[in-house]
Design a protein around this motif. Structure first.
Motif, mmCIF file in Angstrom:
data_model
loop_
_atom_site.group_PDB
_atom_site.id
_atom_site.type_symbol
_atom_site.label_atom_id
_atom_site.label_comp_id
_atom_site.label_asym_id
_atom_site.label_seq_id
_atom_site.Cartn_x
_atom_site.Cartn_y
_atom_site.Cartn_z
ATOM 1 N N ALA A 80 0.833 -1.206 0.000
ATOM 2 C CA ALA A 80 0.000 0.000 0.000
ATOM 3 C C ALA A 80 0.867 1.255 0.000
ATOM 4 O O ALA A 80 0.418 2.319 -0.393
ATOM 5 N N ASP A 81 2.103 1.101 0.431
ATOM 6 C CA ASP A 81 2.996 2.256 0.508
ATOM 7 C C ASP A 81 3.187 2.876 -0.882
ATOM 8 O O ASP A 81 3.302 2.167 -1.884
ATOM 9 N N ARG A 82 3.186 4.208 -0.894
ATOM 10 C CA ARG A 82 3.286 4.934 -2.163
ATOM 11 C C ARG A 82 4.536 4.539 -2.952
ATOM 12 O O ARG A 82 4.554 4.580 -4.176
ATOM 13 N N GLY A 83 5.578 4.123 -2.263
ATOM 14 C CA GLY A 83 6.815 3.783 -2.938
ATOM 15 C C GLY A 83 6.796 2.421 -3.620
ATOM 16 O O GLY A 83 7.721 2.065 -4.351
ATOM 17 N N PHE A 84 5.739 1.612 -3.400
ATOM 18 C CA PHE A 84 5.690 0.276 -4.005
ATOM 19 C C PHE A 84 5.368 0.414 -5.493
ATOM 20 O O PHE A 84 4.471 1.165 -5.864
ATOM 21 N N PRO A 85 6.081 -0.298 -6.376
ATOM 22 C CA PRO A 85 5.951 -0.032 -7.816
ATOM 23 C C PRO A 85 4.605 -0.423 -8.427
ATOM 24 O O PRO A 85 4.239 0.122 -9.465
ATOM 25 N N LEU A 86 3.881 -1.386 -7.818
ATOM 26 C CA LEU A 86 2.618 -1.831 -8.418
ATOM 27 C C LEU A 86 1.446 -1.342 -7.575
ATOM 28 O O LEU A 86 1.516 -1.345 -6.345
ATOM 29 N N ALA A 87 0.371 -0.928 -8.252
ATOM 30 C CA ALA A 87 -0.825 -0.490 -7.523
ATOM 31 C C ALA A 87 -1.524 -1.712 -6.936
ATOM 32 O O ALA A 87 -1.645 -2.754 -7.588
ATOM 33 N N LEU A 88 -1.983 -1.597 -5.692
ATOM 34 C CA LEU A 88 -2.581 -2.733 -4.990
ATOM 35 C C LEU A 88 -3.962 -3.131 -5.524
ATOM 36 O O LEU A 88 -4.214 -4.321 -5.745
ATOM 37 N N PRO A 89 -4.889 -2.190 -5.754
ATOM 38 C CA PRO A 89 -6.221 -2.613 -6.210
ATOM 39 C C PRO A 89 -6.118 -3.348 -7.546
ATOM 40 O O PRO A 89 -5.426 -2.888 -8.462
#
Lengths: 287, 429
Positions: A80-89
């Motif tokens: 969920a962190d903004r820094g994660f490269p892939l969007a969670l939904p």
């Protein structure tokens, strides 16, 4: 690897909301840090609810899949962190691999570490692994690898990349069904109550529709746990399992359990549909 | 035709989970969970994982309709071989001991070489049924074939029918609770409050001492955070108990309190039985043998006899068959449904008129040396999950007899709802 301590398992509702609001403009590298939840004490009554919902025997032994449930909030916190490269939904759980090194009980205080690894292209998008490692007093007792797919444009060579059905997956067992699982409409809400996973695609037909599903769908890790529970207590001790998820189980529905059993290896699958067969998952258990 | 002369079944070991007070540590555990946990502990202790056992007989008194095959389902959830047959037994509080007798008899006849007997009960996860009016309306609706019939069935529904039926601890034929029945018998035998409280304190003290000396180390497997029975109060005293208000009986003469009556309890127990040969093949030591058993029932409905007095009637049959006197037993276990149950039974055996008029004996059974009675505590301290009590007593008596030495004999007496009683004799191997 840098480990950031988490004081308690984060609540998933706010994380899903944050992930949904910050899904645009993601990319780049995987985070270099992992998250660590130290000396987690299992809540016995929550465990009992989980055991009953997945049809494990209620008691002090942690089911094969339970540490995954305990570590899942850390996975979500990382993603969920903004820094994660892939969007969670919309992220799709494609595969899950678990190794139980020793039987775990509620007496064990679990140190859970979650980190992301192996961001890689796939014919249908991009794959990432979330690795969960559990230690008790410095001894590695359990590990899990969850593979998620972000659908989208792929950098992979269509010919050379892994097939969508899952590389290494065994053949779906044949023969008559070993069992029929009646999966009720409220399963998603009940699983959310025991696992904390309030992902809207599992909760209700209305919330699932906003995410592009005709009805709510069963949680993949419930389906995997229910399938393992059908194989009896053998997966409680040292064992390893792999599950490949295919089409989701729509709620409510009745699915067939298929089993091919041999002394140290069992293959099980969930399928449904009389006329048009839908394969939901295939699972392999080594003991 | 091959026949086998009867042999004595061996008691090889036992296992139970600590007993929990109702709505306590096991509030969310089902009968199947608890019975499986008790079985798994037994399997682990005796190296039975993957093994085929001749049969498993167990039961529960309070049972959900979905648990119609409770014991077999528990076996399938355990590490025993899936080829192990199982069946359910139900004889109220006599369930566990009756199950042990059934298995022992099959072993004695050579029909099986090994077996597990036990029981489980939960007063917390109790089956709740729908109101009888609602049930009848739903059944009519199910039978209805025409819209008019369906309408008629639906028209019988009333808001008041939403109140569910909760199981109650009362005798169906008298509407009196077991405690009320016992209070009548206690008054009849003139059992005093002090004597009941003393017995309760003794039970707690004996059970605590048995835990302290490690007696239960190979008889109990911790479960859901409990390592000892939740009801156990080692510091119980007659002084403390004397302050409690009576809960059963009427008026100033009421003597039965929450402390000298067993509380509602959750738990499970199992006992491993087998032939001597089967035990020897596996290198498992034999604790004791099942010598004999006897059941009895009394007419409590008309008030001819007290509800829980049946064991008093079973004893003379056993003594006659075995050529024994009550005083010959090295150890005696009388299930403490209530302290008064034990005291009334003992008083009856001492009574010349009771033994003559009711039991048809020339002389009274006589007094029991109380130092031989329930030496490791009993139900007042441990609690009493109905069907689990038999297994608890068989396993701990077998072990206690074994400690006394070969040939020591013990008597088990368990009273049950419906005016019934089950008794058995064990002898140390």
């Amino acid at each position: 690897m840098e480990l950031r301590e988490v004081a308690s398992a984060p609540s998933l509702g706010p994380l899903f909301a944050r992930a949904a609001l910050s899904q645009k403009g993601r990319g780049g590298q995987l985070p270099s840090h992992g998250l660590r939840l130290a000396r987690l004490e299992v809540d016995r009554w929550r465990l009992l609810d989980y055991q009953h919902l997945c049809r494990f025997t209620g008691g002090d032994v942690l089911p094969h899949t339970y540490p995954h449930v305990l570590g899942f909030p850390l996975q979500v916190a990382l993603m969920a962190d903004r820094g994660f490269p892939l969007a969670l939904p919309g992220l799709v759980h494609l595969e899950n691999h678990i190794t139980v090194h020793r039987r775990l009980t509620t007496a064990d205080r679990l140190d859970i570490v979650v980190h992301a690894a192996d961001l890689r292209p796939h014919p249908k998008g991009t794959l990432v692994d979330l690795l969960t490692e559990v230690e008790v007093a410095g001894e590695r007792v359990w590990e899990g690898r969850s593979t998620y797919l972000r659908r989208g444009r792929s950098a992979a060579d269509e010919q050379g990349a892994a097939p969508a059905g899952g590389a290494g997956a065994p053949d779906m067992p044949g023969g008559p069904p070993a069992g029929l699982l009646r999966v009720p409409e409220d399963l998603g809400r009940r699983y959310a109550a025991v696992s904390g996973d309030v992902n809207p695609i599992h909760l209700h037909a209305l919330t699932a529709r906003t995410m592009g599903f005709p009805r709510a769908i069963a949680h993949g890790m419930w389906s995997a746990a229910r399938t393992l529970a059908a194989l009896g207590p053998r997966a409680d001790g040292p064992s390893s399992s792999s599950v490949w998820f295919r089409k989701p189980v729509l709620l409510p529905s009745t699915v067939e359990l298929l089993v091919h059993d041999s002394p140290h290896r069992a293959v099980a699958g969930l399928v449904s549909g009389r006329d048009e067969r839908r394969e939901h998952l295939v699972l392999e258990l080594h003991t | 035709m091959a026949t086998t002369a009867p042999r004595r079944a061996a008691v090889i070991g036992g296992n139970r989970i600590p007993f929990a007070r109702a709505n306590g540590a096991y509030a969310k555990a089902s009968n199947q969970d608890m019975l499986t946990a008790a079985l798994e502990g037994l399997v682990a202790r005796h190296g039975l994982a993957g093994e085929h056992v001749g049969e498993v007989a167990a039961g529960a008194v309070l049972k959900h309709s979905r648990d119609f095959n409770l014991t077999r389902e528990s076996v399938l959830g355990s590490s025993l071989a899936a080829t192990t047959p199982a069946y359910d037994v139900q004889q109220a509080c006599g369930t566990g001991l009756e199950a042990a007798v059934l298995v022992a008899n099959k072993i004695a006849l050579g029909q099986v070489e090994s077996g597990i007997a036990g029981g489980t009960d939960t007063a917390s996860d109790a089956p709740i049924a729908v109101h009888e009016g609602l049930r009848q309306a739903l059944l009519s609706l199910n039978r209805a074939k025409t819209p008019a019939q369906r309408l008629k069935a639906v028209s019988r529904l009333r808001p008041g029918q939403l109140v569910p039926e909760v199981p109650r601890n009362v005798e169906p034929r008298t509407g009196l609770s077991m405690g009320e029945h016992m209070a009548q018998t206690a008054a009849q035998w003139g059992v005093t409050r002090e004597a009941q409280d003393e017995l309760a304190v003794e039970s707690h003290r004996n059970l605590a001492a048995a835990y302290d000396r490690g007696f239960f180390d190979d008889l109990v497997t911790p479960y859901l955070g409990l390592t000892r029975d939740q009801n156990l109060r080692p510091d119980s005293s007659v002084d403390k108990l004397s302050k409690l208000k009576p809960v059963f009986g009427r008026g100033d003469d009421a003597t039965m309190t929450a402390a000298n009556s067993t509380p509602l309890t959750d738990g499970a127990s199992v006992v491993l039985l087998g032939s001597d040969e089967w035990a020897a093949e596996r290198g498992l030591p034999v604790l004791a043998h099942v010598v004999d058993a006897q059941t009895a029932a009394v007419d409590y409905v008309t008030g001819h006899e007290g509800l829980l007095m049946a064991p008093a009637y079973a004893l003379p049959h056993l003594l006659e068959r075995q050529g024994m006197k009550l005083q010959d037993f090295d150890l005696v276990e009388i299930h403490e449904a209530f302290a008064a149950t034990v005291l009334c039974t003992l008083a009856a055996w001492e009574s010349e008129s009771f033994c003559r008029d009711r039991l048809g004996l020339d002389a009274p059974v006589g007094a029991l040396d109380r130092s031989r009675l329930s030496v490791n505590g009993s139900s007042l301290a441990a609690g009493h999950p109905f069907a689990a009590t038999g297994g608890r007593i068989v396993a701990s008596l077998a072990k206690a007899l074994h400690e006394k030495g070969s040939g020591a004999r013990g008597l088990i007496s368990i009273c049950a709802a419906g005016g019934q009683g089950v008794m058995a004799i064990l002898e140390a191997a």
